[in-house]
Design a protein around this motif. Structure first.
Motif, short mmCIF file in Angstrom:
data_model
loop_
_atom_site.label_atom_id
_atom_site.label_comp_id
_atom_site.label_asym_id
_atom_site.label_seq_id
_atom_site.Cartn_x
_atom_site.Cartn_y
_atom_site.Cartn_z
N ASN A 437 0.81 -1.22 0.00
CA ASN A 437 0.00 0.00 0.00
C ASN A 437 0.84 1.28 0.00
N THR A 438 1.92 1.27 -0.75
CA THR A 438 2.71 2.49 -0.96
C THR A 438 2.66 2.84 -2.45
N TYR A 439 2.49 4.10 -2.71
CA TYR A 439 2.31 4.59 -4.07
C TYR A 439 3.65 5.17 -4.53
N ASP A 440 4.48 4.36 -5.19
CA ASP A 440 5.84 4.71 -5.58
C ASP A 440 5.90 4.94 -7.09
N ILE A 441 6.31 6.14 -7.48
CA ILE A 441 6.31 6.52 -8.90
C ILE A 441 7.55 7.37 -9.18
N GLU A 442 7.69 7.83 -10.43
CA GLU A 442 8.76 8.75 -10.85
C GLU A 442 10.15 8.18 -10.50
N ILE A 443 10.43 6.99 -11.00
CA ILE A 443 11.68 6.30 -10.67
C ILE A 443 12.82 6.84 -11.52
N SER A 444 13.94 7.12 -10.87
CA SER A 444 15.15 7.60 -11.56
C SER A 444 16.31 6.68 -11.21
N VAL A 445 17.06 6.28 -12.25
CA VAL A 445 18.26 5.47 -12.08
C VAL A 445 19.46 6.30 -12.54
N SER A 446 20.55 6.27 -11.79
CA SER A 446 21.74 6.99 -12.21
C SER A 446 22.19 6.52 -13.58
N LYS A 447 22.72 7.44 -14.36
CA LYS A 447 23.14 7.13 -15.72
C LYS A 447 24.16 6.00 -15.76
N SER A 448 24.91 5.82 -14.67
CA SER A 448 25.98 4.84 -14.64
C SER A 448 26.07 4.25 -13.23
N ASN A 449 26.61 3.02 -13.13
CA ASN A 449 26.91 2.47 -11.81
C ASN A 449 28.36 2.73 -11.40
N SER A 450 29.09 3.51 -12.22
CA SER A 450 30.50 3.82 -11.95
C SER A 450 31.29 2.54 -11.69
N SER A 451 30.85 1.43 -12.32
CA SER A 451 31.43 0.10 -12.24
C SER A 451 31.11 -0.61 -10.93
N ASP A 452 30.32 0.00 -10.05
CA ASP A 452 30.06 -0.60 -8.75
C ASP A 452 28.57 -0.72 -8.44
N ALA A 453 27.86 0.41 -8.30
CA ALA A 453 26.46 0.36 -7.89
C ALA A 453 25.67 1.50 -8.51
N TRP A 454 24.42 1.18 -8.86
CA TRP A 454 23.50 2.22 -9.37
C TRP A 454 22.79 2.88 -8.18
N ASN A 455 22.54 4.17 -8.31
CA ASN A 455 21.76 4.93 -7.34
C ASN A 455 20.35 5.12 -7.88
N LEU A 456 19.36 4.84 -7.07
CA LEU A 456 17.96 4.97 -7.47
C LEU A 456 17.25 5.95 -6.54
N ALA A 457 16.31 6.68 -7.09
CA ALA A 457 15.46 7.57 -6.30
C ALA A 457 14.07 7.55 -6.89
N TRP A 458 13.07 7.70 -6.04
CA TRP A 458 11.69 7.76 -6.52
C TRP A 458 10.83 8.55 -5.54
N GLN A 459 9.60 8.77 -5.95
CA GLN A 459 8.65 9.60 -5.23
C GLN A 459 7.57 8.72 -4.61
#
Length: 814
Positions: A437-459
């Protein structure tokens, strides 16, 4: 370098730097597990929303047969032609002409086909002076043309015109200077067009259109830059570089634009939702966008340009069928130098929204078949974003994150899949956040994982009726290394997040988002180390008089040192006219500040929206340039532009960190009373203005040129330069002798010197260790405080025999 942008668009011609592959640690592949069957409950910082919103309304598929295989766009005009004749040169671009004769350049903008004649703008160098003394100029400098540059050699400096299909860029390069002092350059500007000053430069206009001559900056070989005073009076354009900048400049010194832009797709076809990414060499940029064929049929096109905005003629349809493809996003894979373009589509049989993709190469005609990334008859998945991997050898993947509708308008999840560069799926669904029951939208993924990890953010919708920003981090092999954590949670409404890549070798990244203040939206940046927010900064407060304007839809990426944020800003009292700007942010894990604020990219009477930004760093961390590339959607204004188009721009970032003075007469309480100036420390027996600590050079850990110098010391006295890790008493300091100390523990002694007979001291001097080595500054950068302590044995206000200068806070970056 002065820019002369056209009424349609502008471009900076940049020479790509040579790239070298970065040595990465070895990898062991790890297959992600299947999607969890048990849905976890929501975290305490993001409870169930009160007012859920409805799901997007997609147009139904038409069910029509395949309409075409390709559509040939008219791209032959997107070229530059240089045509010599017996008197000089003609240049023909897509929407301008240039005429070069000895000592003269004439720019002819395309204003309108119904204009009665041409309205050229003539530029002739009148004079140049250094320290008030004129430079000797060569008479009637003859134009010399290379493939995309025309150069006029004036003897004392070179005037260059860099050419692109929809722009020109004028620059003045001073390889040598006979002396140091204020540098002034004057040009005669002759035209029938009327002229007026704007916040972005000078506009030349009539009833048929206009051309914009942008303001300039000075740039030296070390990367130092300064916005210049630009004046147009009585048909004379005057550019002035202050003596202080010229004195410190490393030659060659260039008068250079901040940015320029160019048209990417400017045909009558309506296009929107652009994205942009570099290939691994940094010499090719893939732009993709959505094209409206009909209300129920949207296609996706991907085209390649070089960094100067010149087409590479490697365009290709990602989709040209009767199926609806929307909101494309793209990223690159370093091991194969391929791109993945993803979009959401509508299944013509089930009517469900699915996520599909297609891989392609810029260096060849290789393009995969279309393939489904996720989707079935039971639910919709939509609004995908994709991050790439710059790792030079396999295994490496793309991360495609998307929004899954579990219960429409009530429960939307954040999931992801790994995709290989060979257009296959790796492992199963990655449940980034499947809380109930969480309304999660507007997902953004970092353009690159810099060879290690991707950063994600959402609303995520919050109980207060607004929204919060959440984040997560996913490793290169699909493991969720940092599950859902808060980025911006509070009473204000936070929306439209964008996640940056991390500089190579760090977990440092920046998330930008909108913050609603009721009357307008601001752009706010949160700097994070992994899953922890370290600093938060309202970027709009650096926009001066434009703070009260509405700033929307930010995008962000990192050049490996700094972060550039693109956004749209509402013009004046309009409710529809948005313009594109960029601000450059420094975040070194400790301090956060704005290096360049509110830099204009493109302004017309229509709406410039949906800006995306990327840097070569995202595709190859070994690159060394601080340039960025943007793309955005321009809506029609029905004056100059009659259709929705895609435009692009380059933005030039800075190198090194920032320096700021504090602990001076404007903020501290001196034990012997305030001095006669507010820029130095407390008064001493030699000067009532106190000792002033200043600097020159760049605080860069890779090219350290920073020097500290202090003036106003008692003659021949002992002076100690020292470094502190923290400020004292909230930067107000504490009394120490006749002065105030603001550099706190842990402290490091840097150098003990003797002041000159005139009361000056310098560190580091010739033969001394640079500040990065003397102060053990880490290669990734940090923030420290510098101050100078000195003896003052002459009788003064009390028995103390010591005093201190003001302090400098320095944010070091690569």
């Amino acid at each position: 370098m002065l820019r002369l942008p056209l009424f349609a668009a502008l471009v900076a011609a940049l020479v790509p730097c040579a790239r070298a592959q970065l040595e990465f640690p070895s990898r062991s592949p790890r297959i992600p597990g299947p999607e969890s069957l048990e849905r976890p409950t929501a975290a305490t910082f993001a409870p169930t929303p009160v007012a859920p919103r409805t799901a997007p309304d997609f147009a139904p598929p038409p069910g029509a047969p395949h309409k075409r295989a390709t559509l040939a766009l008219e791209r032959d005009r997107e070229q530059v032609r240089v045509l010599p004749d017996e008197h000089g040169l003609w240049v023909r671009g897509a929407n301008y002409k240039l005429r070069f004769e000895p000592g003269r350049a004439s720019f002819v903008p395309f204003l309108a086909s119904h204009a009665p004649r041409n309205f050229p703008i003539d530029f002739v160098v009148r004079r140049a002076t250094v320290a008030g003394q004129p430079l000797r100029l060569a008479p009637d400098a003859k134009p010399q043309a290379t493939e995309l540059r025309v150069e006029l050699d004036h003897g004392a400096f070179s005037e260059r015109w860099d050419l692109a299909p929809r722009s020109v860029e004028q620059s003045f390069v001073f390889a040598e200077l006979p002396r140091r002092g204020e540098l002034a350059l004057e040009l005669d500007v002759t035209t029938e067009l009327a002229a007026r000053e704007t916040p972005d430069g000078f506009e030349f206009f009539n009833d048929y259109g206009h051309a914009l001559y942008g303001r300039a900056v000075a740039l030296d070989a070390s990367g130092a830059r300064l916005a210049l005073e630009t004046e147009l009076r009585d048909d004379v354009l005057r550019l002035t570089v202050p003596a202080s900048f010229v004195a410190r400049a490393t030659l060659p010194l260039v008068i250079d634009p901040v940015l320029a832009s160019f048209g990417i797709e400017a045909t009558p076809t309506d296009t929107l939702s652009p994205d942009v990414t570099y290939d691994t060499t940094g010499t090719a940029i893939l732009y993709c966008w959505e094209e409206i064929f009909s209300a129920s049929d949207h296609d996706v096109w991907a085209d390649a340009y070089d960094p100067a905005g010149n087409p590479l003629y490697r365009g290709e349809w990602i989709d040209a069928t009767a199926t609806y493809w929307g909101r494309p996003r793209t990223a690159s894979n370093g091991a194969t130098d391929r791109f993945l373009v993803v979009a959401h589509t509508i299944n013509t049989t089930t009517g469900r929204v699915e996520v599909w993709g297609r891989t392609r190469s810029v260096t060849s005609t290789l393009i995969s078949a279309q393939f489904k990334i996720l989707g079935n008859a039971g639910y919709d998945v939509l609004y995908p974003d994709v991050g790439g991997d710059p790792y030079p050898t396999g295994p490496s993947y793309f991360l495609v994150a998307y929004e899954r509708i579990y219960a429409a308008g009530v429960d939307h999840d954040v999931n992801a899949r790994l995709v290989t560069a060979n257009a296959t799926l790796q492992g199963g669904v990655i449940g980034v956040d499947q809380s109930v029951n969480t309304y999660d939208i507007e997902i953004s993924v970092s353009k690159s994982n810099s060879s290690d990890a991707w950063n994600l953010a959402w609303q995520r919708a919050s109980p207060a009726g607004g929204n919060d920003i959440l984040g997560a981090r996913v490793a290169w092999d699909g493991a969720v290394v940092a599950p859902t954590f808060p980025v911006a949670v509070g009473p204000l409404d936070h929306t439209a997040p964008a996640a940056s890549s991390s500089p190579a070798g760090t977990d440092r990244w920046v998330c930008v988002y909108e913050e609603d203040y009721g009357t307008d939206h601001d752009i706010v940046a949160s700097g994070l180390e992994g899953a922890s927010v370290r600093r938060t900064l309202n970027l709009s407060t650096y926009d001066g008089n434009f703070l009260g304007q509405d700033q929307r839809t930010p995008a962000i990426d990192s050049d490996g040192t700094h972060f550039a944020v693109a956004y749209s800003e509402l013009y004046s009292t309009s409710t529809t006219d948005f313009d594109v700007y960029v601000s450059e942010v420094l975040f070194n894990g400790i301090s956060m500040t704005v290096l360049q604020a509110h830099q204009p990219v493109f302004q017309t009477d229509g709406a410039e929206i949906e800006a995306q930004i990327t840097s070569p760093e995202s595709s190859n961390p070994a690159q060394s340039t601080h340039d960025y590339t943007l793309a955005w959607h321009r809506e029609p204004d029905f004056y100059f532009f009659a259709s929705d188009d895609i435009l692009g721009a380059t933005f030039r970032g800075t190198s090194g960190g920032s320096v700021a003075s504090f602990c001076d007469g404007s903020t501290i309480q001196c034990p012997c009373g305030s001095g006669t100036a507010t820029v130095g420390g407390c008064p001493n027996s030699f000067t009532s203005a106190g000792a002033r600590l200043a600097w020159s050079g760049q605080p860069s850990t890779t090219t350290d040129s920073l020097q500290l110098f202090v003036a106003g010391l008692p003659p021949n006295t002992t002076c100690l330069f020292f470094q502190g890790a923290n400020s004292i008493n909230g930067a107000l300091g504490s009394v120490n002798g006749d002065g105030v100390r603001c550099a706190g523990t842990p402290m490091r002694r840097l150098a003990l010197t003797l002041a000159s007979p005139s009361g000056g001291a310098l560190f580091p001097a010739a033969g001394q260790l640079p500040l990065t080595l003397a102060g053990s500054i880490p290669p990734t950068g940090t923030t420290v405080i510098y101050q100078a302590w000195y003896r003052n044995p002459a009788p003064f206000c009390g028995p103390s025999t010591t005093n201190l200068s003001n302090a400098l806070v320095v944010a070091w970056t690569p």
